[in-house]
Write an enzyme that holds these catalytic residues in place. Structure first.
Site, PDB file in Angstrom:
ATOM      1  N   ASP A  90      -4.040   2.226   9.018  1.00 24.95           N
ATOM      2  CA  ASP A  90      -4.235   3.256   8.003  1.00 24.95           C
ATOM      3  C   ASP A  90      -5.608   3.896   8.145  1.00 24.95           C
ATOM      4  OD1 ASP A  90      -6.135   1.993   6.072  1.00 24.95           O
ATOM      5  OD2 ASP A  90      -4.500   0.564   5.797  1.00 24.95           O
TER       6      ASP A  90
HETATM    7  N1  URA Z   1      -2.629  -3.705   6.969  1.00 22.20           N
HETATM    8  C1  URA Z   1      -3.159  -2.690   6.250  1.00 22.20           C
HETATM    9  O1  URA Z   1      -3.278  -2.782   5.032  1.00 22.20           O
HETATM   10  N2  URA Z   1      -3.574  -1.599   6.903  1.00 22.20           N
HETATM   11  C2  URA Z   1      -3.481  -1.467   8.238  1.00 22.20           C
HETATM   12  O2  URA Z   1      -3.888  -0.446   8.784  1.00 22.20           O
HETATM   13  C3  URA Z   1      -2.928  -2.514   8.965  1.00 22.20           C
HETATM   14  C4  URA Z   1      -2.496  -3.634   8.312  1.00 22.20           C
END
Ligand code: URA
Length: 232
Positions: free
Chosen positions: A102
């Site tokens: 993310d």
């Molecule tokens: N878990 C998350 O919360 N974000 C990511 O980008 C990957 C795993």
């Protein structure tokens, strides 16, 4: 594959533009000899405008994604493609991320233009451990490791429990989490499920592959052996 098609697929320009490049002698071998369309060539031996060519079709890259960039080809936020040569958005097929991180998560992101490799590495059946370091807003309670390992934890809005995951305590507000699947915002939602909040999140490794000395914002191509070690 013919030289012009090969270079056009790698995003060096339209077929017409690449034909001109080749005609004008901008594609050479490392010994300086000019490569003409129709001649056989070895991609690793090519110099395009005097520079080694981009990773060829089927390559797998690792990117050290900084926070603030999204794993998408179109968005109002900054894109991971800004960290790669601009040609990469013109490649066919596109160099696509294998799974996602993310926007606010940093760390190891793999990309490939090979759909089969992407599918094999992204599939939960690959069982590739993904290791994240999380900094938390509140102290750990002490029962998170057992809850994460139980294989029964349910995320908000979901009906299938999470696979067992590992949590190692690094400090009162720092934990290392190993996942064997990849659901949307999984680590953040796992900590939300136990009443905490992730402040920073960084992916250290995938299937034993680490970023090493790769700085945030940098990328490199994986070697044949590195890819083979990841594939189930
Ligand atoms: N878990 C998350 O919360 N974000 C990511 O980008 C990957 C795993």
């Amino acid at each position: 594959m013919k030289l012009v098609k090969h270079l056009a697929n790698l995003g060096y320009g339209t077929r017409r533009a690449v034909t001109e490049m080749v005609k004008n002698g901008f594609v050479t071998r490392r010994d300086g000899s000019i490569v003409r369309d129709g001649e056989t060539f070895d991609h690793d031996d090519l110099l395009i405008n005097g520079k080694p060519g981009d990773p060829p079709a089927g390559a797998v890259l690792m990117l050290h994604k900084p926070t603030g960039f999204v794993c998408s080809a179109k968005d109002t936020s900054r894109l991971i493609y800004e960290l790669l040569p601009p040609r990469f958005l013109a490649r066919s097929p596109i160099m696509a991320p294998i799974g996602r991180l993310d926007r606010d998560t940093s760390g190891l992101l793999l990309l490939t233009d090979d759909g089969k490799i992407n599918h094999r590495l992204a599939s939960p059946r690959a069982h590739l451990p993904k290791v994240y370091d999380a900094e938390l807003a509140s102290d750990l309670r002490g029962d998170e490791d057992a809850l994460f390992a139980s294989g029964t934890l349910l995320l908000n809005g979901e009906t299938t429990p999470l696979r067992a995951a590992t949590l190692d305590v690094l400090a009162s507000r720092r934990a290392r989490v190993t996942l064997y699947e990849g659901r949307y915002h999984q680590v953040r939602r796992m900590f939300a499920a136990v009443g905490n909040h992730v402040v920073t999140l960084h992916r250290r490794s995938i299937g034993g592959l680490e970023l090493g000395s790769l700085e945030a914002g940098q990328w490199r191509e994986l070697s044949f052996d590195e890819v083979a070690a990841l594939l189930p």
